[in-house]
Each structure stands twice: as C-alpha cells, then as structure tokens.
Design a protein around this motif. Structure first.
Motif, PDB file in Angstrom:
ATOM      1  N   ALA B  20       0.838  -1.201   0.000  1.00  0.00           N
ATOM      2  CA  ALA B  20       0.000   0.000   0.000  1.00  0.00           C
ATOM      3  C   ALA B  20       0.866   1.241   0.000  1.00  0.00           C
ATOM      4  O   ALA B  20       0.626   2.194  -0.741  1.00  0.00           O
ATOM      5  N   PHE B  21       1.885   1.195   0.836  1.00  0.00           N
ATOM      6  CA  PHE B  21       2.768   2.347   0.929  1.00  0.00           C
ATOM      7  C   PHE B  21       3.460   2.631  -0.398  1.00  0.00           C
ATOM      8  O   PHE B  21       3.545   3.767  -0.860  1.00  0.00           O
ATOM      9  N   MET B  23       2.466   1.718  -3.366  1.00  0.00           N
ATOM     10  CA  MET B  23       1.466   2.165  -4.327  1.00  0.00           C
ATOM     11  C   MET B  23       1.252   3.661  -4.174  1.00  0.00           C
ATOM     12  O   MET B  23       1.231   4.417  -5.143  1.00  0.00           O
ATOM     13  N   LEU B  24       1.123   4.090  -2.931  1.00  0.00           N
ATOM     14  CA  LEU B  24       0.931   5.509  -2.678  1.00  0.00           C
ATOM     15  C   LEU B  24       2.144   6.305  -3.137  1.00  0.00           C
ATOM     16  O   LEU B  24       2.031   7.325  -3.802  1.00  0.00           O
ATOM     17  N   ALA B  25       3.303   5.810  -2.773  1.00  0.00           N
ATOM     18  CA  ALA B  25       4.510   6.570  -3.086  1.00  0.00           C
ATOM     19  C   ALA B  25       4.692   6.697  -4.585  1.00  0.00           C
ATOM     20  O   ALA B  25       5.021   7.768  -5.092  1.00  0.00           O
ATOM     21  N   MET B  26       4.465   5.600  -5.296  1.00  0.00           N
ATOM     22  CA  MET B  26       4.744   5.619  -6.726  1.00  0.00           C
ATOM     23  C   MET B  26       3.634   6.278  -7.527  1.00  0.00           C
ATOM     24  O   MET B  26       3.885   7.093  -8.393  1.00  0.00           O
ATOM     25  N   ASN B  27       2.415   5.888  -7.245  1.00  0.00           N
ATOM     26  CA  ASN B  27       1.337   6.325  -8.118  1.00  0.00           C
ATOM     27  C   ASN B  27       0.714   7.633  -7.718  1.00  0.00           C
ATOM     28  O   ASN B  27       0.029   8.255  -8.509  1.00  0.00           O
ATOM     29  N   VAL B  28       0.862   7.982  -6.488  1.00  0.00           N
ATOM     30  CA  VAL B  28       0.077   9.115  -6.048  1.00  0.00           C
ATOM     31  C   VAL B  28       0.941  10.279  -5.605  1.00  0.00           C
ATOM     32  O   VAL B  28       0.451  11.371  -5.395  1.00  0.00           O
ATOM     33  N   SER B  29       2.209  10.072  -5.444  1.00  0.00           N
ATOM     34  CA  SER B  29       3.005  11.224  -5.041  1.00  0.00           C
ATOM     35  C   SER B  29       4.013  11.518  -6.141  1.00  0.00           C
ATOM     36  O   SER B  29       4.117  10.785  -7.106  1.00  0.00           O
ATOM     37  N   ASN B  30       4.750  12.560  -5.947  1.00  0.00           N
ATOM     38  CA  ASN B  30       5.661  12.972  -7.010  1.00  0.00           C
ATOM     39  C   ASN B  30       7.001  12.272  -6.907  1.00  0.00           C
ATOM     40  O   ASN B  30       8.005  12.776  -7.374  1.00  0.00           O
ATOM     41  N   LEU B  31       7.012  11.096  -6.303  1.00  0.00           N
ATOM     42  CA  LEU B  31       8.287  10.435  -6.090  1.00  0.00           C
ATOM     43  C   LEU B  31       8.964  10.075  -7.404  1.00  0.00           C
ATOM     44  O   LEU B  31      10.158  10.260  -7.568  1.00  0.00           O
ATOM     45  N   ILE B  32       8.187   9.562  -8.372  1.00  0.00           N
ATOM     46  CA  ILE B  32       8.844   9.117  -9.587  1.00  0.00           C
ATOM     47  C   ILE B  32       9.315  10.277 -10.436  1.00  0.00           C
ATOM     48  O   ILE B  32      10.091  10.103 -11.356  1.00  0.00           O
ATOM     49  N   TYR B  34      10.994  12.568  -9.250  1.00  0.00           N
ATOM     50  CA  TYR B  34      12.224  13.082  -8.649  1.00  0.00           C
ATOM     51  C   TYR B  34      13.379  12.735  -9.575  1.00  0.00           C
ATOM     52  O   TYR B  34      13.656  11.587  -9.838  1.00  0.00           O
ATOM     53  N   ARG B  55      11.444  24.043  -5.110  1.00  0.00           N
ATOM     54  CA  ARG B  55      10.802  22.866  -5.701  1.00  0.00           C
ATOM     55  C   ARG B  55       9.672  23.227  -6.663  1.00  0.00           C
ATOM     56  O   ARG B  55       8.981  22.347  -7.149  1.00  0.00           O
ATOM     57  N   GLU B 109      -0.270  27.822  -9.314  1.00  0.00           N
ATOM     58  CA  GLU B 109       1.035  28.050  -8.719  1.00  0.00           C
ATOM     59  C   GLU B 109       1.997  28.603  -9.767  1.00  0.00           C
ATOM     60  O   GLU B 109       1.772  28.500 -10.972  1.00  0.00           O
TER      61      GLU B 109
END
Lengths: 255, 153, 260
Positions: B20-21, B23-32, B34, B55, B109
């Motif tokens: 789950a973590f 999935m959240l990190a990859m698909n839902v945050s801007n981690l990829i 980076y 940023r 923004e």
C-alpha cells in the motif's frame, strides 16, 4: 516484621519461622492478609519494618536479578491457579522450564510429563486452562510450581471451594510431594481439618498478630478460647457472631 | 489459532502494508518525478519572484524539465537569485535563452518558464540566464490599469 | 470556595502524578527491549491481534472515507469548474490528516480497548503475579511486545487506509462522476509531495501508534481488578487515546505543515 496497607496495619510486629523440609500452615479468619504474607515472602511486597530472609538471603535487599534467581527456587500456587490462559496445560508447565533452562524439547517433554504424572494429570496435557475444572487447574498449577524443582512451595488457599474428592487429592499431593521432593511447604488456608491433617507446624494469625502456634496436637488441646473457637468452628465466641451494631431493640424501634 | 497460520497472516499483513505504501509513493506522489541528481544547475536573477517557491517546477513549453533548487537574495544588486536543477537530458539551451516567472492557469502556482534563444553556445552547469522576466504581481497590474484609466480622463 | 480550589488542585496533581507513573512505566518497558527483540515470536503474535484483526475495519472505513471525500469534493469543486482537482483534494486530505487520524481513532477504539481488557484480565486472574513468581518479567513478556507491535501496526494500517481511500476516491471520481482516469492519477502525482505529504502522514501514524498502545497497556496494567474497574480502564483507554490522537494531530500538523 510489620506491614501496613494505607493506614491499616496488616501485620504488627510478627515473627515467623518456617522450618526446612516441613509443612507449615498459616491459618486465620478471612481477611487477615494471609495472601499478603505470601506476597511479602515472595518479594512482591516490601515490609515496612523488619526482614524476611530465605536461605540466608534477605529477600528485600536483593537486586532484581538476584531476586529473580531466588524466585526460581520458590514455587507458588495461587488461589485461582493463575495459569496462562492462552496456552495449553503442557505449555503452561513447560513455560518456566523453557524460560530458565536451555534444555532441548525432548528433555522438556519428559520433565513436563513427569510433573504432570506426579499430580495425576498426564492425560490432560493438551487441554486449555478454560477447559479444566477448578480442582484440575490447581493440580496443573501445582505441577507448574514444582517444574523447576524448587526448595520451597507456597500454597495460597489450596482447599477453598473444592469437592471432597479433589480436596483429598490435593491434600495427599501436598504432603507426599513435600516428603518425596524434600520441599519446605507453606500452606495458607482456613480449612481447619485438611490443613491440620498434613501440617507439621501451625501459626494462627488474627488482627495482625500471631495468636497461637504449635503442632496440630498443641492447638487441638489448647485452652485459649479463641483457638478453640477457630479450630472447632464455633459460630460465636471470642470472635462474635454479630458485626458491631446497636442493640436490636434500639435499632428496630428507630423506625 | 496455530502459530503457523498466525505467522503467515502477519507476514501477509506487513506485505500488504508495504505494498500500500509503495502504491501511494509511486502512483500518487511525485516520487517518480524526482530526478536523479545528475542534472546541472543554472541560475537566473529576477527583480520579483512573486510566489515562486523552492521545488517549484521549471518548464519549457509546458513540459517540466527541472525544479527550483534554491532561492536567495543578493544584497548588493537587490535582486533575487534563483538556482534551478535541470535534468541532464535537456542540455541544449542556448545561452541567450530567457527565463520568466509564469503562472499555471489563472490563479495557479508559479513556475519558471524557459524559452530557447538563438545562440549556438549552450548553457552548462553554473551558467547564468541573463534574459529574465519577473513575476507579474497582480496588484501592480491593477494599479497600472487604474492609472491608465485615470489618465484617459 | 477554597474547597473548590482544593479539588481542582488535587485533580491536577493526580493527573500529573498519573502521567509520571505512565512515563516510569514506559521507561521500564524500554529497558526490557533487548530481551524482547530476541523473541520475535512474541511480537508476531501481538502484531496479529493488534494489526491483522483491525484490518477489516480499516479497509471498510478507508474505502468509504475515500469515496465520500471524492463525492463531497466534487460537489464543492464543480461550482468553480475545478472538478478535475478532485484527486488532489482526496489524496492530500487522506495523507495529511484523515489517514493518520481516523486510523488512529479506530485503532484506539478497537485494538486499544482490547489490549487494556486483556492485560486487565491477566492482572485480575493473577497471571501477572504468577509470572513474577516464576521469575519471569511480565514487563518483558507481556507489555513490551504489545507496545512494539502497536507501534509497528498502526503505520501499516494507516498506509493501507490511505491506499484504499485513494482507490475509493478513484472509483467515485472516475466511474461515478466522470473525471478522466488519467487526470485523476497524474494530478495526484503532480500535486502530492512524497516528503511533506506522505511521509509526514506516516510520521504522524508512528507517533499515534506509540501513544495509543502506551496508554492502552498502562491502563490495563494499572486497572482495578474488578469487572467495574476493567470497564473503567477500557473506557479511559479509548477516551484518552482518542483525545491524545486529536491533540497530537494538531501539534504535529502545526509543526510539519506550518512552513508550507
């Protein structure tokens, strides 16, 4: 030693001697703090004044590690058995063995079965504590208390609420194990006939003091009215039947 | 409940949690998004950076090519110095490229928009973009508008 | 008048004294840590009862919260023509606030009360005393594994809650209301920052996890061994645990998000 709980003095300057290799009984009416006495001996409670020493060690001056080492040589049977409810009978008895020794499983199995055999419950090894009757639970607890071959075993009200047969079993076990395992046993109880039948030495406690002591015969033949009332089980005597209250007529007329 | 089953369920539980973590990190945050730190840095000076933040994105023609790494103030020239991390594959910016502070949408923004110039030399690490356009400050625009209206009268 | 003041003073002192007791309790447990870590089977067992058994309620709650969020977000945003920002609202709300807080509250209610009841029952049936007399430290065997397990379980549960919530939001947004699938995910990716949003949410859940199990285990250990006392202890766990979650949430939010 003396011990108070809050403002109530539970033990007022009493002195007890538990001889080795014998069964010593501590009797008294309910509420005199007999369980508290066992907790004091086991180091769970600290006396306000005085010392408790076992085998030359002052129990309350030991640090945690030494206290734990001392406790391994004590076995205790709680009133309710205090078995761990989430593991079965076998594991309950194996628990202290597994914790304190490095024996392998086959050795542990033999030990546990031997202890269970001594109390006659070898066939009950796979039952869960919730499936045991009260008497059986106490027998299992007894097996657990002797699991590490202690030098002293303390029994907290072992006979309370038992049917005659299990009572007989327990009485028998306490005495025979004391003999065969060379234990020193302390039995805290208020069941007079059973306790008298197996004890070598008895202390009678009441109101925080030792009221009488001696062998069972000494007490049966005692002239102290309080001792007589307790031993014979008479409802009225030095310990009155009526709880402190105003005279009857006065109370009823005060409607 | 036997031990084996318990351990299997706990293992499953932990795995699902981590899944789950991720999935959240990859698909839902801007981690990829980076970038690796192999990009190069360029700087630009502005009179006013408006609402630009560290940023904030750096984009060309709407495509994100980097981010703002540092925002500093130069005490002597009274300008804001913006340092940007540009991804390594975008290394063909002529040295006369311009940088402006634009707004995404009407009230969105702010980001740094780059426009390629015409020179043949390219920007490299440490270069400075000299042609800059400060942020449009709404109050100033409105003020100008009101002024011009008043002038017309 | 003076009596009232005295009462207030007494109560305050009692609160502080209890807090002190709880802290000493935690300290004692921490001291036993080396012994606990070499017995992972104890921790695994506790992870099962605190974590796995709370999973169902978390899954259900997470899905519904995500779906409701998406729905409400849509109703508000559609007035601004900004309904495409729905994913941003759903994901950020879940990650920053709702995930850690709701999971924390549910955890306090379900796992916290169960822990308190279990330990309180062990206390009243003298199992804890029994262990002590067998020279086994109940702090190490009973309390410490539960604290470790809770503190590990809650972040995992929170991550699951967030993930399920995001999926729930996706269902409503894309299949319910008609947002384009690509828009949903890409906007979420663009607007959600791994460190400030996701990691901060996870940090919150770690803090909540520790505080909730600390309260639960302490209340159980400290309970009066009667049926009434046990009821009071479990109530206190749920109430204090929930209040602590909400209070700490405010504190952590102010610390973490105040600078953005």
């Amino acid at each position: 030693m003396s011990f108070s709980r809050g403002s109530r003095k539970i033990f007022d300057d009493i002195s007890l001697d538990i001889p080795r290799g014998k069964v010593t009984a501590i009797m008294g009416p309910s509420g005199t703090g007999k369980t508290t006495l066992l907790k004091l001996i086991g180091g769970q409670l600290k006396p306000d004044q005085g010392t408790i020493s076992m085998d030359g060690n002052n129990v309350h001056e030991l640090n945690r590690k030494d206290l734990y080492r001392l406790r391994k040589r004590m076995g205790m049977l709680f009133q309710s058995g205090a078995l761990l409810t989430d593991i079965n009978v076998f594991d309950n008895i194996a628990y202290p063995i597994r914790e304190h020794t490095d024996l392998d499983e086959s050795m542990i199995r033999s030990l546990v079965l031997m202890k269970l055999n001594a109390v006659g419950l070898r066939g009950a090894r796979d039952l869960m504590p919730s499936e045991l009757s009260g008497g059986m639970a106490r027998q299992v607890a007894m097996a657990r208390a002797i699991a590490l071959d202690p030098v002293m075993v303390m029994y907290d009200e072992p006979f309370t609420g038992q049917d005659p047969i299990s009572m007989g079993v327990l009485v028998n076990l306490i005495r025979s194990m004391n003999q065969s395992l060379h234990l020193s046993s302390i039995v805290v109880s208020h069941d007079v006939p059973e306790t008298m039948s197996i004890s070598d030495h008895i202390y009678l406690l009441s109101g925080g003091k030792i009221v009488a002591e001696g062998t069972p015969d000494d007490l049966t033949n005692s002239n102290d009215p309080w001792v007589r009332q307790f031993i014979a089980g008479e409802p009225d005597g030095p310990v009155p039947f009526h709880f402190a209250a105003e005279p009857v007529m006065q109370d009823l007329l005060q409607e | 409940m036997n031990t084996r089953l318990v351990e299997i369920t706990v293992g499953l539980f932990v795995v699902v949690g981590f899944a789950a973590f991720f999935m959240l990190a990859m698909n839902v945050s801007n981690l990829i998004t980076y970038e690796s730190n192999e990009g190069y840095q360029v700087s630009a000076r502005f009179d006013n950076i408006g609402g630009l933040k560290v940023r904030s994105p750096v984009a060309v023609g709407g495509v994100r090519i980097g981010k703002v790494a540092k925002i500093e103030y130069d005490n002597e020239s009274y300008e804001a110095v913006v340092t940007m991390d540009i991804e390594p594959q975008y290394n063909r910016f002529p040295i006369d490229s311009s940088a402006g502070i634009l707004t995404a949408g009407l009230l969105g923004e702010q980001y740094v928009g780059l426009e390629a110039g015409a020179e043949e030399e390219f920007l490299v690490a440490g270069s400075e973009i000299t042609v800059t356009q400060s942020a449009i400050v709404l109050e100033e625009v409105i003020g100008q508008f009101l002024y011009s209206k008043a002038d017309e009268k | 008048m003076l009596d009232k003041l005295q009462l207030i003073g007494q109560k305050q002192l009692a609160v502080i004294s209890r807090l002190g007791q709880a802290t000493i309790f935690l300290y004692q447990i921490i001291l036993t840590m080396p012994g606990v870590l070499i017995r992972p089977s104890l921790i695994v067992k506790q992870l099962y009862s605190t974590g796995v058994q709370t999973l169902i309620i978390i899954l259900v709650a997470g899905t519904f919260v995500g779906m409701v969020l998406a729905l409400q977000a849509y109703y508000v945003l559609v007035d601004f023509g900004a309904e495409e920002s729905i994913s941003q609202m759903v994901v950020l709300s879940l990650m920053r606030e709702l995930g850690p807080v709701i999971t924390g509250l549910l955890f306090a209610g379900r796992a916290g009360s169960a822990l308190t009841a279990e330990i309180g029952l062990m206390k009243s049936t003298e199992q804890l005393s029994g262990m002590e007399m067998m020279a086994i430290d109940p702090m190490q065997r009973v309390m410490a594994p539960r604290i470790l397990a809770g503190f590990m379980a809650l972040p995992i549960l929170t991550a699951i809650f967030m993930a399920v919530g995001v999926l729930g939001g996706y269902l409503v947004a894309v299949h319910g209301v008609g947002i384009y699938e690509g828009v949903y995910w890409s906007l979420a990716q663009a607007k959600v920052d791994f460190y400030t949003d996701l990691m901060n949410g996870m940090i919150k859940s770690v803090v909540f996890g520790l505080v909730i199990v600390w309260i639960a285990v302490f209340e159980g250990h400290d309970s009066v061994p009667t049926s009434e006392g046990l009821g009071q202890a479990t109530t206190r766990t749920v109430v204090h645990g929930s209040l602590a979650v909400l209070g700490l949430d405010f504190l952590l939010t102010a610390l973490m998000f105040g600078d953005i």
